[in-house]
Structures are given as structure tokens and as C-alpha cells.
Write an enzyme that holds these catalytic residues in place. Structure first.
Site, PDB file in Angstrom:
ATOM      1  N   HIS A   1      14.594  23.795  -1.888  1.00 20.64           N
ATOM      2  CA  HIS A   1      13.687  23.455  -2.990  1.00 20.64           C
ATOM      3  C   HIS A   1      14.437  23.022  -4.257  1.00 20.64           C
ATOM      4  O   HIS A   1      13.844  22.442  -5.160  1.00 20.64           O
ATOM      5  CB  HIS A   1      12.723  24.611  -3.287  1.00 20.64           C
ATOM      6  CG  HIS A   1      13.322  25.767  -4.011  1.00 20.64           C
ATOM      7  ND1 HIS A   1      13.720  26.925  -3.384  1.00 20.64           N
ATOM      8  CD2 HIS A   1      13.590  25.968  -5.322  1.00 20.64           C
ATOM      9  CE1 HIS A   1      14.185  27.782  -4.257  1.00 20.64           C
ATOM     10  NE2 HIS A   1      14.122  27.220  -5.463  1.00 20.64           N
TER      11      HIS A   1
ATOM     12  N   ASP B   1      14.651  27.276   3.734  1.00 17.85           N
ATOM     13  CA  ASP B   1      14.919  26.979   2.327  1.00 17.85           C
ATOM     14  C   ASP B   1      16.421  26.864   2.063  1.00 17.85           C
ATOM     15  O   ASP B   1      16.944  27.405   1.082  1.00 17.85           O
ATOM     16  CB  ASP B   1      14.305  28.028   1.402  1.00 17.85           C
ATOM     17  CG  ASP B   1      14.241  27.537  -0.047  1.00 17.85           C
ATOM     18  OD1 ASP B   1      14.255  26.312  -0.257  1.00 17.85           O
ATOM     19  OD2 ASP B   1      14.188  28.382  -0.957  1.00 17.85           O
TER      20      ASP B   1
ATOM     21  N   SER C   1      18.171  29.814  -8.449  1.00 17.90           N
ATOM     22  CA  SER C   1      17.987  29.473  -7.040  1.00 17.90           C
ATOM     23  C   SER C   1      19.195  28.720  -6.501  1.00 17.90           C
ATOM     24  O   SER C   1      19.672  27.772  -7.123  1.00 17.90           O
ATOM     25  CB  SER C   1      16.734  28.614  -6.855  1.00 17.90           C
ATOM     26  OG  SER C   1      15.576  29.341  -7.140  1.00 17.90           O
TER      27      SER C   1
END
Length: 445
Positions: free
Chosen positions: A169, A199, A281
Site C-alpha cells: 500500500h 501487503d 508503514s
């Protein structure tokens, strides 16, 4: 109850006073300098007076013993009430390894800083420039360039590229990816491969685009074994929080093997109370030895929740990362040169997949005649789950993957084909991408 944190509480001060430090000093046997030259005369002993003095001394000793006992009792009760440890002379004190992480003020600075200094050269900041459709005030849509931030971990190097692991992402939908290193120098990166269902993604920076000075300061991360993690073990999260640059937070492993409810995401995660904010992230979750044991991925954001962040266990991600590292690095193709698959598709939502026993992926609503999809034998009702080894969990993911292929190139699709009894059979199908049709095509039914 034992207190994990070594704070300087009022009870600590109370305990210090109990040791006898402070207060008036008493000097026994001191001679009065003004009268030391006088000769003392012997006087007859007064037995009654001696008895009174002895009695007074006994009373003083008894009073001291009682007062001391009362004071120690008060100290014990005070400690019990305020949650401090009550130690006795016989209690054994545990020795703390100097390399272990604690939250004591005397060790956090030295221990965490040492770990951070060893890991920081392996962590990068990632800036993603993408084009998104934005709804206007009057109800229409327009294309707008959007910037987002994330983090990455240097996991390898081949003859021509520096390889960086991150979250899918973080790089999804990118038109331009920029990587910033520890010395704040930057270089453009390309997507090596992605896995949306996990992911995970790997991006590559050409070595020729990295300054020699930067190459001397960065290094490949040391990966640990997340299967050996224990709940309560201290961890450090490093990442590009809010896009401000690399920052550090500390915490513990709150739980293991956590499953969270996210569309198209299938993994068991490490839960931690180390702060993981937007921009973290793709960054590193490391243990006290400076080994990467997780890739930070998501946090719970709610007014009712505090300190719930999640990371992908590195041992679970290793195989996927290795596969993505060995894929061919591709560049996005101009839109008018991109290949066309030849299907009309829709997302398979998680609820539908569970209700109808369907696999998660992209559902083929129609197959357009004369396209590579028809020639390859794709049929309505099939579910596309992978393209050239990269998982497909949505139409957006499939379109992003196809943006790297030209007309005439061949892609390998993994498709769950429907059977007569409602079951699905997995097949690999090679499709030659055709030119996108501008006229209305008649779908094959």
C-alpha cells in the site's frame, strides 16, 4: 504488585528518609572546650540519681525500638498502598543484562540509541507520487497528483540494484517513487514486485543512481527470527512517521498471531504498543539485538483505542520478499501503449466470497470477443487471483500490475475456474495482451 517502571515516585523519597539519611547529627563523648582545663572533683555517688538515669536510658532505648518498628511498619504499608516493591534483606535482586531494553531512564538512552544507530542505515523513507481521481464540487471527477509517504528496509543488493522491502500500500498506484537514505540523499526507485494479499512489495534503486558517499553509509538490514518472539519482549519501531523523516518509538510485543479484518489482507501479525503512525508503514520493527523481526504495516485508529499497532512477522514475509526480489524490474508503460487483457471485471468482496464460497480476487463478468482473454479460454465466472506471480485482490491491483506491460506481451494469470457443482479449479492461463478497443465491443456470454 511489582512496578515495571523505575520512576522517581514520592515513595522513593520516603524510603530514603527511612535509612536515617538527613536530620540532626548526634556526637557522643564530645568535651566542652570551655571547661576542659578544670580539674574535676570526686563526688559521692547518688544511687537514686543513678537509678533515674538508668531508667531514663532504658526508656529511651525502648522508645527507639518501638519508634523504629512503627516507622518500618509505616514504610511497609506506604509501599503496599503505592504499588512499590517491598524488599527484605533476604530478597534476591535480579541482575539486568546491560544489552537488554528497559524503560528505565538510565538505560533507554544508551541501549535504544545503540540499537537505533546500528539499524537506521538500513531504513529508508519513501515518497509516492500518484494520480488519483478526485470528485469535484459539482459532482464530476478530475485527475489530481497526490503525494504520500512511507518507509522501507534495505534487504539486499544485486549487480545493478539496491533492493528495498516495504508494504504494497506504500507503493500502490505510484507514478514516481523517491527513496531517501540516512544522509538525506535521494534517488528514484522502480517497483520490482508486489503481493497485495500479503501487503508486501520490493522496490529497486539502480546502483548507478546512488552517490558513492551514500553507499558508504547505508547497509543491508540484519533479519531476525520472528518465530522466537515472546509476548512482553521489548521492540523498537523505526520509520518515516508523518513524512517528517526517520523517527523512533519503543514498546513491547503485545500479542502474536493476530488477525485483523482488512479487505483482501491475509496474514497473522505481531501486535505492539510501540507507536506506528502514518508514514511508518514499511518500516522496521526490531528487537533488542538490532534484528528486523517485523515490517510495520497498520495501526488501529479510534478514540477508544490506544497503542495497538501491527507488523508483518519477518519469518512469514521472507519467502514472499525473496520471490519479489528475483522478479524482473519493470517500468510503467505510457497509457496509450499498455496492453489490454480483454475482460470486464468486478471485485469479489470478502462477504460475497464467504457467502458463496468464492475465492478472493477479481471476478470476470464478461470476456470480450477477439481479445487475448477469449483466445486463452477465459470464461465468465472465473476469478483472477494472480498475475505473473503477484497476487490480485482488487480491480485496482490488477490495473496497476497491467500498467507495466505493453501490447503484444504475454502475462500468466492464475484463475479459479468455476465447475458445474459450484466448486473452483485453479488453472494457469497465458494471455497475449491486445490493443485496447475504442469501439463498443460485444461481450462473449
Amino acid at each position: 504488585m511489582d512496578n515495571q517502571y523505575n520512576y522517581n515516585t514520592p515513595n522513593d523519597q520516603f524510603q530514603n528518609q527511612a535509612t536515617g539519611n538527613g536530620g540532626p547529627d548526634f556526637h557522643f563523648g564530645q568535651t566542652d572546650p570551655d571547661f576542659s582545663h578544670r580539674k574535676k572533683e570526686k563526688k559521692p555517688r547518688d544511687h537514686k540519681k543513678a537509678a533515674k538515669i538508668a531508667g531514663g536510658l532504658c526508656f529511651a532505648v525502648a522508645f527507639g525500638v518501638i519508634a523504629s518498628a512503627a516507622f518500618q511498619t509505616t514504610n511497609f504499608v506506604g509501599n503496599a498502598l503505592f504499588g512499590e516493591k517491598v524488599k527484605t534483606e533476604k530478597s534476591s535482586e535480579k541482575k539486568v543484562d546491560s544489552t537488554s531494553l528497559t524503560r528505565t531512564s538510565s538505560t533507554v538512552t544508551s541501549d535504544v540509541s545503540e540499537v537505533v544507530n546500528s539499524v537506521m542505515p538500513s531504513v529508508v523513507s519513501i515518497t509516492n507520487m500518484s494520480v488519483q481521481q478526485v470528485q469535484s464540487f459539482f459532482g464530476g471527477t478530475s485527475s489530481q497528483e497526490v503525494q504520500s509517504s512511507g518507509s522501507g528496509i534495505i534487504v539486499g543488493q544485486n549487480d545493478t540494484e539496491l533492493l528495498i522491502a516495504t508494504n504494497n500500500h506504500v507503493v500502490e498506484g505510484s507514478t514516481t517513487l523517491t527513496v531517501s537514505f540516512i544522509n538525506e540523499s535521494s534517488a528514484e526507485a522502480k517497483i520490482k514486485g508486489t503481493d497485495a494479499s500479503r501487503d508486501l512489495a520490493v522496490i529497486a534503486v539502480p546502483l548507478e543512481n546512488i552517490e558513492e558517499e551514500t553507499m558508504g553509509e547505508i547497509k543491508v538490514a540484519t533479519l531476525g527470527d520472528s518465530t522466537k518472539l515472546q509476548v512482553g519482549e521489548p521492540v523498537i519501531a523505526i520509520g518515516n512517521a508523518l513524512g517528517y523523516g526517520q523517527s523512533v518509538t519503543t514498546g513491547i510485543v503485545s500479542a502474536l498471531n493476530r488477525q485483523i479484518d482488512m479487505e483482501g489482507f491475509d496474514a497473522e501479525l505481531i501486535q505492539t504498543d510501540a507507536a506506528i503512525n502514518p508514514g511508518n508503514s514499511g518500516g522496521a520493527l526490531v528487537n533488542a539485538n538490532g534484528e528486523v523481526i517485523g515490517i510495520n504495516t497498520v495501526k488501529v485508529s479510534s478514540d477508544a483505542v490506544e497503542g495497538m499497532g501491527y507488523a508483518i512477522p519477518i519469518s512469514d514475509a521472507n519467502e514472499t520478499i525473496t520471490t519479489l526480489m528475483n522478479k524482473e524490474t519493470r517500468e510503467q508503460v505510457p497509457e496509450d501503449e499498455r496492453g489490454f487483457l480483454g475482460v470486464e471485471i468486478t471485485n469479489v468482496e470478502a462477504e460475497s466470497a464467504e457467502l458463496y464460497g468464492m475465492p478472493t480476487g477479481v471476478y470476470i463478468r464478461n470476456v470480450i470477443e477477439g481479445t487475448g482473454a477469449e483466445k486463452a479460454g477465459l470464461v465468465r465466472g472465473g476469478v483472477i487471483t494472480e498475475l505473473d506471480g503477484s497476487s490480485v485482490d482488487s480491480m485496482t491491483t490488477l490495473q496497476n500490475l497491467l500498467s507495466y506491460y505493453r501490447v503484444g506481451e504475454t502475462v500468466t494469470l492464475t484463475v479459479e475456474m468455476p465447475g458445474k457443482d459450484g466448486s473452483y479449479e485453479e488453472k494457469e492461463v497465458e494471455v497475449v495482451l491486445s490493443e485496447k478497443q475504442t469501439e463498443t465491443a460485444i461481450p462473449k456470454r
